[in-house]
Design a protein around this motif. Sequence first.
Motif, short mmCIF file in Angstrom:
data_model
loop_
_atom_site.label_atom_id
_atom_site.label_comp_id
_atom_site.label_asym_id
_atom_site.label_seq_id
_atom_site.Cartn_x
_atom_site.Cartn_y
_atom_site.Cartn_z
N PRO A 160 -67.53 14.31 35.51
CA PRO A 160 -65.92 14.17 35.35
C PRO A 160 -65.89 13.03 35.00
CG PRO A 160 -66.60 15.03 37.79
CD PRO A 160 -67.84 14.85 37.10
N VAL A 161 -64.71 12.75 33.99
CA VAL A 161 -64.33 11.52 33.20
C VAL A 161 -62.88 11.06 33.61
CG1 VAL A 161 -63.95 10.30 31.22
CG2 VAL A 161 -65.99 12.01 31.37
N VAL A 162 -62.78 9.96 34.25
CA VAL A 162 -61.38 9.37 34.49
C VAL A 162 -61.43 8.02 33.96
CG1 VAL A 162 -60.04 8.98 36.67
CG2 VAL A 162 -61.68 10.76 36.76
N ALA A 202 -69.97 17.18 42.32
CA ALA A 202 -70.32 16.10 40.96
C ALA A 202 -71.29 15.28 41.40
CB ALA A 202 -69.01 15.55 40.77
N SER A 203 -72.35 14.98 40.67
CA SER A 203 -73.47 14.12 40.94
C SER A 203 -73.35 12.83 40.22
CB SER A 203 -74.71 14.59 40.45
OG SER A 203 -74.82 15.26 38.98
N TRP A 204 -72.43 12.73 38.87
CA TRP A 204 -71.90 11.70 38.57
C TRP A 204 -70.53 11.65 38.23
CZ3 TRP A 204 -75.13 7.27 37.12
CH2 TRP A 204 -76.28 7.44 37.01
N VAL A 205 -69.97 10.57 38.20
CA VAL A 205 -68.67 10.54 37.54
C VAL A 205 -68.67 9.43 36.66
CG1 VAL A 205 -67.92 8.83 39.55
CG2 VAL A 205 -66.20 10.05 38.22
N ARG A 237 -69.47 9.45 47.89
CA ARG A 237 -69.01 9.58 46.28
C ARG A 237 -70.29 10.13 45.40
NH1 ARG A 237 -72.02 5.61 43.66
NH2 ARG A 237 -72.58 3.68 44.79
N PRO A 238 -69.95 10.32 44.04
CA PRO A 238 -71.13 10.65 43.08
C PRO A 238 -71.68 9.13 42.66
CG PRO A 238 -68.81 11.60 42.58
CD PRO A 238 -68.57 10.78 43.63
N GLY A 263 -74.71 3.17 36.83
CA GLY A 263 -75.30 3.40 35.31
C GLY A 263 -74.07 2.51 34.49
N VAL A 264 -74.11 2.15 33.18
CA VAL A 264 -73.24 1.72 32.32
C VAL A 264 -73.37 2.09 30.97
CG1 VAL A 264 -74.64 -0.39 31.94
CG2 VAL A 264 -72.27 -0.66 31.54
N ALA A 265 -72.15 2.71 30.30
CA ALA A 265 -72.49 2.94 29.04
C ALA A 265 -72.01 1.96 28.24
CB ALA A 265 -71.53 4.32 28.78
N LEU A 266 -72.72 1.60 27.37
CA LEU A 266 -72.59 0.34 26.31
C LEU A 266 -72.32 0.93 25.04
CD1 LEU A 266 -75.00 -2.02 27.95
CD2 LEU A 266 -72.48 -1.89 28.44
N ASP A 267 -71.41 0.11 24.18
CA ASP A 267 -71.21 0.38 22.84
C ASP A 267 -72.08 -0.44 21.87
OD1 ASP A 267 -70.04 0.76 20.29
OD2 ASP A 267 -68.23 1.03 20.94
#
Length: 391
Positions: A160-162, A202-205, A237-238, A263-267
Amino acid sequence: MTVAVPPTPFTATVLGLPRIGPHRELERAVEAYRSGAADAAELHTTARELRYAHLSVLAAAGLDSIPVGTFSYRDHLLDTAVMLGALPARVLDIADPLDRYFAAAQGTGTIAPLRSAQWFGTEYRHLVPEIDKQTRFSLHPQKLLAELAEATALGVPARPVVVGPLTFLTLSEHADGDPLDRLAEVVPLYQDLLARLADAGASWVQLDEPILGTDLTTTELARLRSTYAALCGTPRRPAVLVATSFGHNDSALAALSDMGIDGVALDFTAGATLRSVASIPALTRKLVVAGVVDGRDTWRTDLDAALSTLGSLLGVTGSVAVSSSCSLLHVPYALTPAPGLDERLRPFQACGAEKVTEIRILATALAEGTEAVATELRAAREATTQPIRLR
């Protein structure tokens, strides 16, 4: 119980998906509904078919974490406002939720729509939620939970994405005061949402926080810390992935990494560097989702350079996943149906489908070695090194 050990990290993903359909199917369906030529059931059917197609294509491509909740009839900031009960008072007397949504998005003969603004230097324009003293936040997560259930029923590894609370409040229009003064009201709703997503399997959010790639004051950094300490301290929580597309801020990343995120998503196409990642000890225990495939433009990725970045990241992080730098809503679905494209440019171009293929190639090379995708790497190398001749 709070997540102590993240679930198995994924290896290949995108941060979001297009919405309108490869042939603008959703746009036409919305127009038909708004004009009275189609009813709500027909609109919802078109939307569901598009979502199923997205999920099937990404699963077939080999992505092992697939975003859900990125679908929208108009805009993700408006969807977040609906989720948080933050629609403007002028639309609240409209009984039907769908008509209320479109009144906020597009207006009516007597109701003004929300204004729009540029989304972090892209061509996309998001709607600007309006918040004032009369706004009473409340959680309405039905849309996100329904889309998660759709994906789960299909056996898709859904994430899921929020839009995150800091970005949502900062990008909203506030009648008075500091927008982040409302965090105390909003953060508990996000905590409730995290618990509900965990209960739904959900395992990740993914919490989208592109505002963290901009310059932040000392006060804003303190609020970042307190917000994510609270979110990551949610009893159930996930695993939490925070995405910071469109920019990079070393101070924000350092603060975020210490707050219990998983985790972190980096550009890596817009400021993130190996040096900044390596300088933060907490990242040795996190999943880094490396945005090495640019989701903003239609040029092919230099796969050799991307692999070099990914390989170096493996030495300084807990684990690495290959990703687009941002949602793919900013590029066309695929090269094939791109009318007007100069054929001499085609070898250098990559749209949504081609970028997903690049992600799969990179993830395979990272996991199995370059020999496993030697043919694909060679073809990409030849395509990106030949000169462009337009005369």
